[in-house]
Design an enzyme around this catalytic site. Structure first.
Site, short mmCIF file in Angstrom:
data_model
loop_
_atom_site.label_atom_id
_atom_site.label_comp_id
_atom_site.label_asym_id
_atom_site.label_seq_id
_atom_site.Cartn_x
_atom_site.Cartn_y
_atom_site.Cartn_z
N ASP A 111 0.89 -1.19 -0.03
CA ASP A 111 0.03 0.02 0.12
C ASP A 111 0.95 1.22 -0.05
OD1 ASP A 111 -2.66 0.91 0.36
OD2 ASP A 111 -1.97 1.91 1.93
N GLU A 147 0.98 -0.75 -5.24
CA GLU A 147 -0.17 0.39 -5.20
C GLU A 147 0.31 1.64 -5.35
OE1 GLU A 147 -3.68 2.39 -3.55
OE2 GLU A 147 -1.85 1.97 -2.38
#
Length: 674
Positions: free
Chosen positions: A393, A422
């Site tokens: 993330d 991401e």
């Protein structure tokens, strides 16, 4: 820089001058290119040499001129296993090609004919004796080949014959066939080798499905309180998901969630006692990134989930979010790992105008060694529990040099581990994260909506950046619901699924996609009643009315059937007469497929979710896989639509009619000519 006698320069794929390895994937062909030239007019050849992890020549592929006049050469190669590979360019002077060119001109002009023919005869004598042959261990030509060349030599030295007869003996098809197999090579040289990191196939090819495990099996009591789903109840979702052909099950964070500044429904600042909070607000008294939320179960339950996924042919991808809630044990034990404000408080995360008071970003500059070891330990923990894929993330909010070191370490210790970046951010950061080792990357696909920009983006990710980043296409995420998705209804969800599944070897959807969850939270590009902040058990039987589950199944089936959709580099855009009609094809040559048959898929899709669209599709007859369009092969293609089984016969120009209420697109498999 090594300069060979016959120079090869401007090699690709090369990253940072070879200081970083370029990306390649086991089982996927990719192009090696170089600019090759020499002084004067003598003929020369170039070959791409693919070198395996043991240092052996795996492939020596002849290069062809792809830009006449610019000396740009190309060869396609394919590594067959993961590891640290490399490649170089081998160049050499081609005395036979030089002689054939010069002899043809001079004999035709009756200039030094005897001398030229004698020089050719001596070249053949060198070949017979095995001097400077292509095979270094070849001591001489085999008897059948030697007989052909002896005969040519005899004729070339026979002064009773005409010069043209003598020349014809030296340039006959049988002689050229032997020369192609065993060419004379003079002035052989190799460039320096450039590194390639070859990953396993899953790094390139995968169909992802995201779930919040707490929603799977969650239910609300009559008094309004909720009972969380668990990792055990989430197992019950796997049959439904695997039946649609998804092979990666992606879990949002499974760790304890903090209570300080916990966000409520739709990101409200004041959570109710029954609100579960965002799983990205990681850490509480019950543990941090090394723990499992008690509501979900324990490590035995996690191991059971992983095992159940593998039993169904799926891998588990785990969200790896390096951030902490104010209640995370690290905040108490390592305050130096966070940024302090002037008032002594710890700075929370912000992406103005968004504020994330429930999350503390980590500061990697205060104790980089301590943080590296702690995070390394986290990766090792989850790898030990069967996780080989991590969706990292927001990696762009952490230092690149940290990721370079971590990716190098993981690839060395766990070659099968895959990390997806991401990062929806500036191109330089996205490319660099890929270059320093992230195996996969999120992309701008969700925001490419018009025909021209979709075409340009497909070409970009397929041809310009594959050596840096392997793209993944996602129509939506739990943070992204673009206006076209809110306005286009079921048809747009179908359109974007077709584009994502066929536009990149890795694609994925988030929970609720089958139900066409398209209502935005006011003022934000994300879904209302967002699952990040609440339990969202769903009635999956209601999805059948949308037709999306059936479409997803057909798309994943097509991806599994067609090798063309499992590779990135070979894509062609075809002209259409309507700006709402898009056509592209993907292709893999037979030399790179297990059965020796080439594979081509043609995708035609409407971009209009509301109206009928029709127009012509003009296939590029020079594109890979379009050879059968030439008149010499019957002038047509036999196609089977993977979405409904219908058969078609297409030529170079075709009329297509698509609509939301009939069919929104075609995914054509090109049948092999018998």
């Amino acid at each position: 820089m090594t300069v060979t006698r016959i120079p090869a320069v401007e090699l690709s794929p090369v990253v940072e001058g070879g200081r970083l390895p370029a990306k390649a994937t086991a089982g996927e062909p990719f192009p090696i290119r170089a600019t090759v030239f020499r002084e004067g007019h003598d003929a020369y050849q170039a070959e791409a040499v693919l070198i395996d992890p043991d240092g052996h020549d795996h492939t020596i592929a002849p290069m062809v001129d792809i830009a006449p006049g610019l000396d740009r050469y190309e060869a396609w190669v394919m590594p067959d296993r993961p590891g640290n590979w490399s490649f170089c360019i081998q160049t050499w002077s081609d005395p036979y090609a030089t002689w054939r060119h010069d002899a043809t001109i001079k004999v035709d002009a009756d200039i030094d004919a005897d001398l030229m023919l004698e020089e050719g005869a001596r070249l053949f004598e060198r070949m017979i004796e095995g001097r400077a042959l292509a095979n270094s261990d070849q001591q001489g030509l085999a008897e059948p080949h030697a007989r052909v060349l002896h005969s040519a030599i005899s004729i070339m030295r026979d002064a009773t014959r005409s010069n043209q007869q003598r020349l014809s003996a030296g340039i006959s098809s049988s002689v050229r066939h032997i020369v192609r197999q065993y060419p004379l090579r003079d002035l052989v040289g190799r460039t320096e080798a450039y590194p390639l990191h070859v990953a396993r196939t899953r790094a390139l090819v995968g169909s992802w499905y995201e779930i919040f495990p707490r929603s799977a099996g969650a239910f609300q009591r009559p008094d309004g309180t909720w009972v969380s789903g668990t990792l055990r109840t989430a197992i019950e979702e796997l049959d439904r998901i695997s039946a649609m052909g998804f092979d990666v099950i992606y879990l949002t964070p499974v760790h304890p969630i903090g209570t300080t500044f916990r966000k409520g429904k739709n990101n409200t600042l004041n959570a109710l006692e029954t609100d579960p909070g965002s799983p990205y607000g990681i850490g509480s008294d019950e543990g941090g990134h090394d723990a499992i939320h008690p509501d979900l179960g324990d490590f035995d339950d996690f191991d059971a989930f992983v095992a159940a996924a593998y039993e169904r042919g799926m891998e588990v991808a785990l969200d790896f979010a390096l951030q902490c809630s104010p209640d995370h044990p690290w905040v108490r034990d390592h305050p130096e790992w966070f940024s302090q404000r002037a008032d002594g408080s710890i700075a929370y995360a912000e992406n103005p105008p968004k504020k994330y008071q429930d999350i503390y970003p980590i500061n990697f500059d205060h104790d980089p060694e301590g943080l590296f070891e702690a995070i390394h330990d986290l990766f090792r923990l989850w790898i030990a529990h069967g996780v080989k894929i991590f969706r990292v993330d927001n990696p762009h909010t952490k230092p690149v040099n940290f990721w370079k070191r971590m990716m190098d370490t993981l690839h060395r210790e766990y070659p099968d581990v895959i990390c997806l970046a991401e990062a929806f951010t500036r191109p330089a950061m996205m490319r660099t994260l890929g270059a320093v080792g992230f195996d996969q990357s999120y992309t701008y696909f969700a925001w490419r909506t018009y025909k021209k920009e979709i075409e340009e983006y497909l070409k970009e990710v397929s041809e310009q950046t594959p050596h840096l980043m392997r793209p993944t296409f996602w129509p939506t995420t739990h943070d992204i619901l673009t206006p076209q998705m809110t306005e286009g209804g079921t048809a747009m969800f179908a359109i974007r699924a077709i584009l994502a599944a066929c536009g990149a070897p890795t694609w994925g959807i988030y929970s609720g996609y089958e139900l066409v969850e398209s209502v935005p939270r006011p003022g934000f590009e994300e879904q209302i009643n967002n699952e990040k902040y609440e339990y969202r058990p769903r009635r999956w039987e209601d999805a059948e009315r949308t037709g999306i589950p059936q479409l997803l199944t057909l798309l994943n089936t097509a991806r599994g059937r067609h090798r063309a959709l499992q590779q990135l580099h070979q894509i062609s855009i075809h002209r259409t007469s309507n700006d709402q009609l898009l056509c592209f094809s993907r292709h893999i040559p037979g030399q790179f497929t297990p059965d020796g048959n080439s594979d081509t898929v043609i995708v035609v899709v409407s971009l209009d979710p509301h109206h009928e669209v029709w127009g012509s599709v003009d296939l590029d007859v020079n594109a890979p896989g379009m050879e059968l369009l030439n008149a010499g092969h019957g002038g047509g293609l036999n196609l089977v639509d993977e979405l409904d089984g219908m058969e078609y016969r297409w030529g170079a120009s075709n009329v297509v009619r698509l609509s939301p209420w009939t069919r929104i697109g075609h995914v054509f498999g090109v049948e092999q000519q018998q």
